[in-house]
Every structure is written in C-alpha cells, then in structure tokens.
Scaffold this motif. Sequence first.
Motif, short mmCIF file in Angstrom:
data_model
loop_
_atom_site.label_atom_id
_atom_site.label_comp_id
_atom_site.label_asym_id
_atom_site.label_seq_id
_atom_site.Cartn_x
_atom_site.Cartn_y
_atom_site.Cartn_z
N TYR A 315 -24.41 97.62 -2.00
CA TYR A 315 -24.35 96.16 -1.94
C TYR A 315 -25.46 95.23 -2.22
O TYR A 315 -26.50 95.63 -1.90
CB TYR A 315 -23.58 95.93 -0.66
CG TYR A 315 -22.40 96.83 -0.07
CD1 TYR A 315 -21.18 96.40 -0.89
CD2 TYR A 315 -22.18 97.64 0.54
CE1 TYR A 315 -19.85 96.94 -0.57
CE2 TYR A 315 -20.99 98.42 0.87
CZ TYR A 315 -19.77 98.05 0.45
OH TYR A 315 -18.87 98.68 0.61
N LEU A 316 -25.13 94.01 -2.69
CA LEU A 316 -25.87 93.04 -2.76
C LEU A 316 -25.39 91.92 -1.94
O LEU A 316 -24.35 91.73 -1.62
CB LEU A 316 -26.13 92.25 -4.26
CG LEU A 316 -26.47 93.15 -5.13
CD1 LEU A 316 -26.49 92.37 -6.71
CD2 LEU A 316 -27.87 94.00 -5.27
N THR A 317 -26.48 91.30 -1.01
CA THR A 317 -26.10 90.28 0.09
C THR A 317 -26.78 89.11 -0.31
O THR A 317 -27.95 89.04 -1.03
CB THR A 317 -26.85 90.67 1.45
OG1 THR A 317 -28.06 90.96 1.27
CG2 THR A 317 -26.11 92.07 1.83
N ALA A 318 -26.00 88.02 0.01
CA ALA A 318 -26.62 86.56 -0.32
C ALA A 318 -26.47 85.80 1.04
O ALA A 318 -25.52 86.10 1.85
CB ALA A 318 -25.74 85.83 -1.17
N ILE A 319 -27.38 84.99 1.21
CA ILE A 319 -27.14 83.87 2.48
C ILE A 319 -26.77 82.60 1.68
O ILE A 319 -27.57 82.09 0.92
CB ILE A 319 -28.44 83.81 3.04
CG1 ILE A 319 -28.96 85.17 3.75
CG2 ILE A 319 -28.40 82.72 4.17
CD1 ILE A 319 -28.15 85.70 4.72
N SER A 320 -25.57 82.10 2.38
CA SER A 320 -24.87 81.14 2.04
C SER A 320 -24.78 79.66 2.83
O SER A 320 -24.44 80.20 3.90
CB SER A 320 -23.57 81.49 1.17
OG SER A 320 -23.51 82.27 0.35
N ALA A 321 -24.96 78.74 2.34
CA ALA A 321 -24.73 77.43 2.89
C ALA A 321 -23.36 77.22 2.55
O ALA A 321 -22.99 76.65 1.51
CB ALA A 321 -25.80 76.48 2.83
N SER A 322 -22.27 77.63 3.54
CA SER A 322 -20.89 77.28 2.84
C SER A 322 -20.07 76.52 4.03
O SER A 322 -20.74 75.89 4.87
CB SER A 322 -20.40 78.81 2.87
OG SER A 322 -19.14 78.82 2.44
N TRP A 323 -18.88 76.99 4.14
CA TRP A 323 -17.85 76.29 4.83
C TRP A 323 -16.94 77.26 5.37
O TRP A 323 -16.68 78.23 4.98
CB TRP A 323 -17.01 75.12 4.06
CG TRP A 323 -17.81 73.99 3.34
CD1 TRP A 323 -18.27 74.27 2.27
CD2 TRP A 323 -18.12 72.87 3.74
NE1 TRP A 323 -18.95 72.95 1.84
CE2 TRP A 323 -18.82 72.14 3.02
CE3 TRP A 323 -17.47 72.06 5.02
CZ2 TRP A 323 -19.08 70.71 3.04
CZ3 TRP A 323 -17.84 70.66 5.25
CH2 TRP A 323 -18.76 70.13 3.92
#
Length: 416
Positions: A315-323
Amino acid sequence: MLKKGKEEIIYLLNKCIEKFQLETGKDIVQNTNRKNYEGLAIALSEISNQLPFTSEKLGHQSYEADNGNGNTSYPFRKYDITGGQIKDSLFGLVASPRSFLVDTCYIYVYGMGRQAFEQSLPDDFLVQKLVPDSGSKDSLSLLQENQQLKMKLSEWEFKSKQQHSPFLLQVKKWKIVSSISLLLFMFIGYYYYQNSQKNVEEWNQLKRDFNLLPYTVTDAERSKLEGVWLCYTGSPQARISDSSRYHKVVANLIEIKYKNGYFVYNRYGASFNHIGYIQFESPEILSIYSRIKNDKGDVESPRHSLMSLESHEGYLTAISASWNFDVGNRNRIIGIREVYKKLGQGGRIEEVINSVENASCQCKIIKWIKEDKTVATYYLKNMLLDQMKDAELLKLINEKSILLKDPDEFLLMNKH
C-alpha cells in the motif's frame, strides 16, 4: 540634288514615324529605348526585304537577293531593319545610313524609291540648297535640335501618362497602404512581443510563487504512478449525521494519467466524484490536489494530499487535508490518512448509471475496460472496516487515522 546622310535620314524617319502613328494609332515614344521603334522597324522590314525585286517598279537602286542561311524570320533576314538602327539614325549617330534603309523610308512615305523621288521631287525639304540663307542655321542643325525637343517632349508625355495612369495610381495607393500596413504590423508585432515577454515573466513568477512543476518526473516515477488505483478512506467515520459510522470506510476508484509534466487525477467515489491533478515536488514525493466535480465548475470541498511512492505492505499512504463530506454545516475540515493500492495500467474507465444493478446494490458501479478487452467491475459503497478482514488496512484507516480541525470528543466513535 537630294540631301544625304544624317539630314536626309532624320527627316525621312520623322515622316515615317508620323505616318506609322497616324495609320496604326500607336504612339512611338522617341527616346533612346530601341524597343519603342520595333513596331515601325517590322513594318519597314516588310518593304526592305522586297527591294531585290522592286527596283524597276519603285525606282531605286538594285539590291542583291538574300541567299543567306535560309532563316526567313525577323530580324534575321538580310534587309531587316531593327529598332536600334532606327534609334541611332534618328538621333544623328549614323553619318552614312544604309542605302536600303533610306530607300525603304522613301517607299514607305512617298511610295517610290530615292531615284524616282529625285526625278519628281514631291518634297522640297529634301532638295539640297546650293547657297544657305545668311545668318541662319543649316537644316541639319535644325533637324537635330527639333529631334532633341521631340525626344524630351515624348519622354515628358510618357512620364506624365504613366504617373497619372489608373494602374500606377493604384500601384501608388497600394504602396501607401502596404507601407502603413507594414508599420502597423510591426507595431502590433512589437506590442505582442512585449506583451508575450511580460506574460512569460508573469507565468514564471507564478510558477515560482505557487511552486508549480518544480521537479521533472522520471520515466520510472511516471510508470509507477500512472494507472488505475483503489483508494481507501475512513472519512465516513467522521460524519456525525451517521449514527452507525464506527469503522465505516469507503473505497474510491482513481484514474491517473500523465500530461505535460504533471498528472490528471479523476476519482470516483460512492456518492460523488473528484477531479484534480498531481505534481511531483521532489524524487518520490508528490502532492495531490482535488475538488468535488460539479456541473457549475465551482471549487467545492478542495482537498490537498502529500504522498510518498514508498510502499508499505503493498500500500501507499497519503496524509490529506480533507473533509468529512457531511451534509450542510456539518461538513468539516479534517486531517486523514488515505491508503492507495495500484490495480494496473491502461484501458479506460466507464461509470454505470441508471441501471437495475445500481438500484440493487445501492452503490456506484465503475467498470475498468482493460487493454486486453477484459472488464473489471467495482461496486463502490460504504462498508465496515472489520468486514474487509485486512489487518493492515484496519491499522491504517481506523478512527485513529483521522485528526479533527477542532477537538470534538463526540464526533469520532471508538466503539459501537
């Protein structure tokens, strides 16, 4: 006794020119251009080439027949008269003009050769005076002066006609228009050049300020990122409107395509779709920007993610500023870990809508038509993390993967 030499031929040629202009309606500009006399020369040549056969009939000296090379076209016959011969003789450059030219002029003007003319003398001017008038110029000088005046007058008339001719006036008009157009074109070109330089500078400044395309993607990085992905996110766990939100997650299908140094990002969710782009910030490090896709083109719920191409258990992980994508004023900004898994490359994506299958599964159906024409179908809907039976995913996208913008002890549920 008749006059001879320059005086005789100048007078005769002037009479020939007068007759030619009267009969043909064609003006002869009397200047030093031999081409101007070519029409008259051809007309006289028709007479001169018959001289070997007309001495008795027309009263002129005898001429030998043309036994040359057999070329019977003008101006290669023995007795052909050229425009250059007429021009030189007319301006007094020939002291002893050729006899066949003289006889031809007599025949053209008076209808008889020089010998016959001398017997009848129909034109007194050609008769040689024994004693010139006292104090007066000789007739040759008068002829030459008259010829020079004619030449100047002809040139003036020719230039005047040329200057006032519709064609030349049109040419002058087009020259003026062309000059103005050229100046205008140069001005516009300079303006656009300056403007383009300004635009380039502004674009370069914009790229620096917004850090656009700071890194050139390698072929290996492109191959690693481009393609079709599944993205798992736990954002449904942060929706306060859903009382059963504990450990609820959703899978999105993502299509990533390379374009001019960056990547186009299309994300298909269970309820709505996202569009955006990806750019590499540095080797193996990329940022993702997306927003909800809508018909108005407005920016709705924009998202920003940072991801490394370093994989963890596939897996690749991402840190997101989201909703949390909740309804109304419950839609809140969150920080969240998202998990990407690559499915493959190539092919095309189709969204199935308005089908019985949609109603049956209460989900969004996405088909991936691969390059080998096989089809993979994905049913996108909210699901429970515990049902996925993937221990790695359980750790990556549980309630601990979400960070609230504002602390709220009731928003995230730690258990059922």
